[in-house]
Design a protein around this motif. Structure first.
Motif, PDB file in Angstrom:
ATOM      1  N   LEU A 251       0.850  -1.531   0.161  1.00 29.33           N
ATOM      2  CA  LEU A 251      -0.032   0.171  -0.060  1.00 29.33           C
ATOM      3  C   LEU A 251       0.935   1.254   0.144  1.00 29.33           C
ATOM      4  O   LEU A 251       0.645   2.324  -0.852  1.00 29.33           O
ATOM      5  N   THR A 256      -2.222  -1.622  -5.703  1.00 35.41           N
ATOM      6  CA  THR A 256      -3.735  -2.159  -5.471  1.00 35.41           C
ATOM      7  C   THR A 256      -3.972  -3.411  -6.339  1.00 35.41           C
ATOM      8  O   THR A 256      -2.737  -4.193  -7.532  1.00 35.41           O
ATOM      9  N   LEU A 260      -0.771  -5.512  -5.245  1.00 30.51           N
ATOM     10  CA  LEU A 260      -1.353  -6.199  -4.012  1.00 30.51           C
ATOM     11  C   LEU A 260      -1.376  -7.472  -3.908  1.00 30.51           C
ATOM     12  O   LEU A 260      -1.387  -8.094  -2.823  1.00 30.51           O
ATOM     13  N   LEU A 311      -9.161  -8.176   2.297  1.00 30.75           N
ATOM     14  CA  LEU A 311      -8.747  -7.275   1.111  1.00 30.75           C
ATOM     15  C   LEU A 311      -9.877  -6.947   0.143  1.00 30.75           C
ATOM     16  O   LEU A 311      -9.935  -6.136  -0.775  1.00 30.75           O
ATOM     17  N   TRP A 316      -8.964  -3.649  -2.564  1.00 31.17           N
ATOM     18  CA  TRP A 316      -7.846  -4.096  -3.067  1.00 31.17           C
ATOM     19  C   TRP A 316      -6.881  -4.547  -3.927  1.00 31.17           C
ATOM     20  O   TRP A 316      -6.242  -4.784  -3.987  1.00 31.17           O
ATOM     21  N   MET A 317      -7.912  -5.897  -3.527  1.00 28.46           N
ATOM     22  CA  MET A 317      -6.789  -7.562  -4.735  1.00 28.46           C
ATOM     23  C   MET A 317      -7.597  -7.889  -5.690  1.00 28.46           C
ATOM     24  O   MET A 317      -9.147  -7.949  -5.242  1.00 28.46           O
TER      25      MET A 317
END
Length: 317
Positions: A251, A256, A260, A311, A316-317
């Motif tokens: 991060l 992202t 990530l 996540l 975020w993933m």
């Protein structure tokens, strides 16, 4: 379906295939349909031929985003270095036996990227993720080996120069690294590899991860694990601290999505089996190394699942 439950389903889809293949291996081993000799030979074939061909075909056949990869690789190296230095400081203060110090440190920073990490990434993102994971694997594996030599050198009799020479030779002859370098070189030079060779390599590569997971399950021995305090502390570092450090580092570098996900999934794995080999070869406590492998293999799935759900829920993933 809410975002949380979608994330739970995604976590199951990522982790369950690997779990089932390891359970199949455990069942086959328990029922003596395969034995230790078969598992050892099959694992050797996977390492020397199957995984290299899998990495080669995925790298050669995918468009590598080098700028994005550079950020991912930098984040991976920084994350590993943070874990290494943190574990060294902990070992300096709380690990009295010199033969245990390097084994503890290696148990914290060295993840099983080649089998579990790649399997998680492939389940999560398919070939696109596998290509990113392959480059990450090649670069960070070199870094792993250098750090392992440094931390284990205090318990070995050879000079630092001899140790670095040995690890340099291992890096240059590592089939995974050779395959990655060859694929990227041919791709950049726009060398055409015949389709029949790529198809054959692809068929061999596709069986490598399932076979490796089956062999890992067949050789897993719960009764052989000894839950010493140091082994437990190293395992907590590997399964809890390491993924958190990887996420925060990723991060910080602005990662992202797939990048990530790759750095997290490559980190949220048990300690690499190679840690036992290096500990034994360099005079470390190989019994403790084997225990850390066993504990982290047994306990890896819950924190990995929790991280995936978190996540994924956050997008975020």
């Amino acid at each position: 379906m809410t975002g949380f439950w979608q994330a739970v389903v995604f976590a199951v889809e990522v982790l369950l295939p690997s779990v089932l293949m390891m359970l199949l291996g455990w069942f086959l081993g328990r029922t003596r349909q395969i034995d230790q000799q078969f598992s050892a030979q099959a694992s050797k074939l996977v390492f020397n031929y199957g995984l290299p061909l899998l990495l080669f075909t995925n790298l050669y056949g995918n468009d590598i985003q080098y700028q994005q990869q550079a950020v991912l690789l930098t984040a991976g190296i920084v994350s590993t270095l943070i874990l290494f230095l943190g574990a060294e400081l902990y070992a300096m203060r709380f690990v009295p036996d010199i033969r245990d110090k390097g084994v503890f440190v290696q148990g914290v920073f060295r993840s099983n990227m080649g089998i579990m990490g790649l399997a998680f990434v492939q389940n999560a993102y398919g070939n696109a993720g596998l290509a990113a994971g392959a480059v990450y694997l090649g670069v960070v594996t070199i870094f792993f080996n250098i750090l392992a030599v440094i931390t284990l050198s205090r318990s070995a009799t050879a000079t630092m120069g001899q140790k670095l020479k040995t690890v340099g030779k291992k890096i240059l002859t590592n089939p995974l690294i050779v395959a990655i370098v060859l694929a990227l070189t041919l791709q950049q030079l726009k060398v055409e590899v015949p389709e029949v060779l790529l198809a054959t390599a692809g068929h061999i590569g596709h069986i490598s991860l399932p076979l490796a997971l089956i062999c890992a399950g067949a050789t897993f021995n719960v009764r052989g694990i000894r839950f010493s305090d140091l082994a437990l502390h190293a395992s907590i570092g590997r399964l809890v601290v390491a993924p958190v450090v990887a996420i925060l580092t990723g991060l910080t570098f602005g990662l992202t999505g797939i990048p990530l996900g790759v750095i997290f999934l490559m980190t949220a794995t048990p300690v690499a089996a190679a840690s036992y080999v290096m500990a034994r070869a360099m005079g470390g406590n190989e019994v403790m190394a084997a225990n850390i492998i066993g504990i982290t293999t047994l306990g890896a799935l819950l924190p990995a699942a929790a991280g995936i759900v978190l996540l994924r829920s956050l997008g975020w993933m």
